[in-house]
Design a protein around this motif. Structure first.
Motif, short mmCIF file in Angstrom:
data_model
loop_
_atom_site.label_atom_id
_atom_site.label_comp_id
_atom_site.label_asym_id
_atom_site.label_seq_id
_atom_site.Cartn_x
_atom_site.Cartn_y
_atom_site.Cartn_z
N LEU A 49 38.75 228.11 23.11
CA LEU A 49 37.98 228.46 21.91
C LEU A 49 37.36 227.23 21.26
O LEU A 49 36.23 227.27 20.76
CB LEU A 49 38.88 229.18 20.92
CG LEU A 49 39.41 230.56 21.36
CD1 LEU A 49 40.36 231.12 20.31
CD2 LEU A 49 38.25 231.52 21.61
N ALA A 50 38.09 226.11 21.28
CA ALA A 50 37.56 224.87 20.70
C ALA A 50 36.34 224.39 21.49
O ALA A 50 35.36 223.91 20.89
CB ALA A 50 38.64 223.79 20.68
N ALA A 66 33.50 226.62 20.52
CA ALA A 66 33.07 226.30 19.16
C ALA A 66 32.26 225.02 19.14
O ALA A 66 31.28 224.89 18.38
CB ALA A 66 34.29 226.19 18.24
N ALA A 80 28.79 225.82 20.35
CA ALA A 80 28.08 226.57 19.32
C ALA A 80 27.63 225.66 18.18
O ALA A 80 26.51 225.77 17.67
CB ALA A 80 28.96 227.70 18.80
N ALA A 81 28.53 224.75 17.78
CA ALA A 81 28.18 223.81 16.72
C ALA A 81 27.05 222.88 17.14
O ALA A 81 26.15 222.57 16.35
CB ALA A 81 29.42 223.00 16.32
N GLY A 139 29.69 218.02 18.10
CA GLY A 139 29.96 219.26 18.83
C GLY A 139 30.17 219.03 20.32
O GLY A 139 31.11 219.57 20.91
N THR A 170 33.63 219.56 22.62
CA THR A 170 33.64 220.35 23.86
C THR A 170 34.24 219.58 25.02
O THR A 170 35.10 220.08 25.75
CB THR A 170 32.21 220.80 24.22
OG1 THR A 170 31.72 221.65 23.18
CG2 THR A 170 32.20 221.56 25.53
#
Length: 344
Positions: A233-234, A237, A240-241, A257, A261
């Motif tokens: 999930l990180a 995220a 996405a960020a 971001g 990842t």
């Protein structure tokens, strides 16, 4: 937490640092021919702008790999021996590619000749693409497991290392590093180079998200633990960020971001691996673990004290380097002729 577990955490942290920092170095080398196309009249100037984004830091970033190798040798000699003997060919190719890249960067500006510079650019490209792919292949095989016999020798052949999962790992690291590099170039440049790097990063986002997502899910389902879903999930995220920040022109947050990842992906691999360090596909009893591959407790204690003294100094120095060279560069900062200077 015992000292073997502590040093496993240290090894993990070193590889996280290496892939985050050297990752954008690789990305810069991979994207330099695209952002500085020879078809453009100002192609050479643009290539020099791109390469100079990593000029002050690329050699310092490689220290993370040297340190990780030294820690493996001292803290986990069995892991080091099995890994470097069993993965001899891919690790040798990585080493040769890194040497080629070093020489190409260092000598590119020594001769003011277009043919010489094109050959150096080719060396930079090869020296960036080969490690970017092979690191993913290597670590995917470590997590997946290889044939290790009772004598702690890897009996897998080269073709055994080219499984679909391993090749997907190579594609993942290559795309992630290219995306990370594009964001870094956007962060460090101004003018047309910045705009083109941002556009390229946006175009890479979809394939990066698709390939990274499939690899992360495969890793989690096949090798992960319940709590490592948070790392998946990180990673999502972080992408996405980065996408949101790129759309708003926030280069710094986009780089945060991509960093999240890559760090999450590396942590997912190491956390899925623990407590093994090299699983055996022949017999679980032959697997190398944190306990049976580590050095003596006395050795690990001495290393812990030494690292507590040296590590903060090294980290402070590298942080200071990034702070000093934090400003953006553009074509206006590149002199019209390279001459016989050290500038790449």
């Amino acid at each position: 937490m015992g000292t073997p577990e502590f040093w496993f955490v240290v090894v993990t942290a070193l590889f996280v640092g290496y892939f985050v920092l050297e990752g954008f170095d690789f990305g810069v080398g991979m994207l330099m021919p695209i952002l500085g196309s020879s078809r453009r009249e100002d192609g050479e100037t643009r290539r020099r702008v791109v390469l100079n984004t990593i000029g002050p830091v690329w050699d310092g970033n490689e220290v993370w790999l040297i340190t990780a190798g030294g820690v493996l040798f001292a803290a986990f000699p069995e892991w080091y021996a099995t890994l470097f003997s069993g993965f001899y060919l891919p690790l040798l190719l990585i080493l040769v590619a890194l040497i080629l890249r070093i020489c190409a960067i260092e000598y590119r500006g020594k001769i003011d000749d277009p043919v010489w510079r094109r050959r150096c650019d080719l060396g930079i490209g090869i020296g960036s693409w080969v490690p970017a792919v092979l690191w993913g292949v290597a670590f995917a095989n470590i997590v997946r497991g290889v044939a290790i016999d009772a004598d702690k020798k890897v009996t897998s052949g080269l073709l055994d290392l080219l499984s679909p999962y391993a090749l997907l790992g190579g594609a993942t690291t290559a795309l992630l590093f290219a995306f990370h590099g594009a964001v870094f170039i956007a962060l460090k440049t101004a003018g047309e180079v910045h705009d083109d790097a941002s556009t390229l990063a946006a175009r890479l986002l979809l394939p990066v998200a698709a390939v990274t997502g499939v690899f992360a899910l495969w890793t989690q389902v096949a090798h992960g633990k319940g709590w490592t879903w948070w790392l998946v999930l990180a990673a999502v995220a972080g992408l996405a960020a980065a996408a949101s920040a790129l759309a708003r022109g926030r280069d710094g947050w986009a780089f945060v971001g991509t960093t999240v990842t890559i760090a999450s992906a590396v942590l997912l691999l190491f956390c899925s691996l623990f407590p093994d360090v090299m699983p055996s596909t022949i017999d679980d009893a032959f697997s190398l673990t944190v306990d049976n591959a580590s050095s003596s407790a006395y050795t690990l204690r001495i290393m812990s004290w030494l690292s507590a003294i040296v590590a903060p100094v090294v980290l402070a120095y590298q942080g200071w380097t990034y702070w000093v060279f934090r400003r953006r560069i553009g074509s206006q900062h590149i002199p019209p002729s390279i001459g016989l200077t050290r500038a790449p």
